[in-house]
Design an enzyme around this catalytic site. Sequence first.
Site, mmCIF file in Angstrom:
data_model
loop_
_atom_site.group_PDB
_atom_site.id
_atom_site.type_symbol
_atom_site.label_atom_id
_atom_site.label_comp_id
_atom_site.label_asym_id
_atom_site.label_seq_id
_atom_site.Cartn_x
_atom_site.Cartn_y
_atom_site.Cartn_z
ATOM 1 N N HIS A 47 0.970 -1.181 -0.138
ATOM 2 C CA HIS A 47 0.000 0.018 0.012
ATOM 3 C C HIS A 47 0.886 1.452 0.214
ATOM 4 O O HIS A 47 1.989 1.077 0.575
ATOM 5 C CB HIS A 47 -0.944 0.128 1.064
ATOM 6 C CG HIS A 47 -2.032 -0.977 1.211
ATOM 7 N ND1 HIS A 47 -2.844 -0.857 2.278
ATOM 8 C CD2 HIS A 47 -2.178 -2.174 0.532
ATOM 9 C CE1 HIS A 47 -3.890 -2.163 1.823
ATOM 10 N NE2 HIS A 47 -3.084 -2.683 0.960
ATOM 11 N N GLU A 49 0.857 3.816 1.714
ATOM 12 C CA GLU A 49 1.190 4.303 3.242
ATOM 13 C C GLU A 49 2.485 3.536 3.531
ATOM 14 O O GLU A 49 3.619 3.912 4.064
ATOM 15 C CB GLU A 49 0.145 4.393 4.185
ATOM 16 C CG GLU A 49 -1.009 4.920 3.884
ATOM 17 C CD GLU A 49 -2.208 4.143 3.139
ATOM 18 O OE1 GLU A 49 -1.815 3.465 2.120
ATOM 19 O OE2 GLU A 49 -3.236 3.945 3.572
ATOM 20 N N CYS A 77 -6.242 1.705 5.986
ATOM 21 C CA CYS A 77 -6.804 0.502 6.146
ATOM 22 C C CYS A 77 -6.287 0.095 7.752
ATOM 23 O O CYS A 77 -5.383 0.716 8.048
ATOM 24 C CB CYS A 77 -6.551 -0.530 5.268
ATOM 25 S SG CYS A 77 -4.760 -1.200 5.289
ATOM 26 N N CYS A 80 -2.290 -0.275 7.674
ATOM 27 C CA CYS A 80 -1.642 0.842 7.397
ATOM 28 C C CYS A 80 -1.942 1.779 8.784
ATOM 29 O O CYS A 80 -0.750 2.625 9.010
ATOM 30 C CB CYS A 80 -2.092 1.743 6.128
ATOM 31 S SG CYS A 80 -1.481 0.862 4.830
#
Length: 144
Positions: A47, A49, A77, A80
């Site tokens: 991801h 992040e 999410c 993260c």
Amino acid sequence: MRRALEAAGEAAAAGDVPVGAVLLDPGGVVVGVDHNRREELGDPTAHAEMLVMRARARDIGDWRLNGHTLVVTLEPCPMCAGAAVLSRLERIVYGAADPKAGAAWSLYNIPQDRRLNHRVDLVEGVLAEECGRVLAGFFADHRR
């Protein structure tokens, strides 16, 4: 957030969900920019992040990102949000809320959970409509 939106566009061009992230050091200087790379890397943890936090930790030789701010186009999410807490980020700024998987307010509030040993300040809804349009457009095209 504008730079994070540019990065999100790069993710969409590569066929990944268009989420972009920017990491700012304690002085407000951009020290990381990336986008989702799950498809490119075949990695469920890639991801935007996670990628900017990992890169910064490598660059400074420390997992602690005290004073740093994460700017991301979509609400983080659980993975993260948890990584933000574990890395001791100071702040998360995000655009669009994620009612299906958001863990920085929508479903959970991991960054500010008092049961954890660190809390992260949240700023939500920055350019939310624009961030949401980018995501909605991607999924509409993807369904066609």
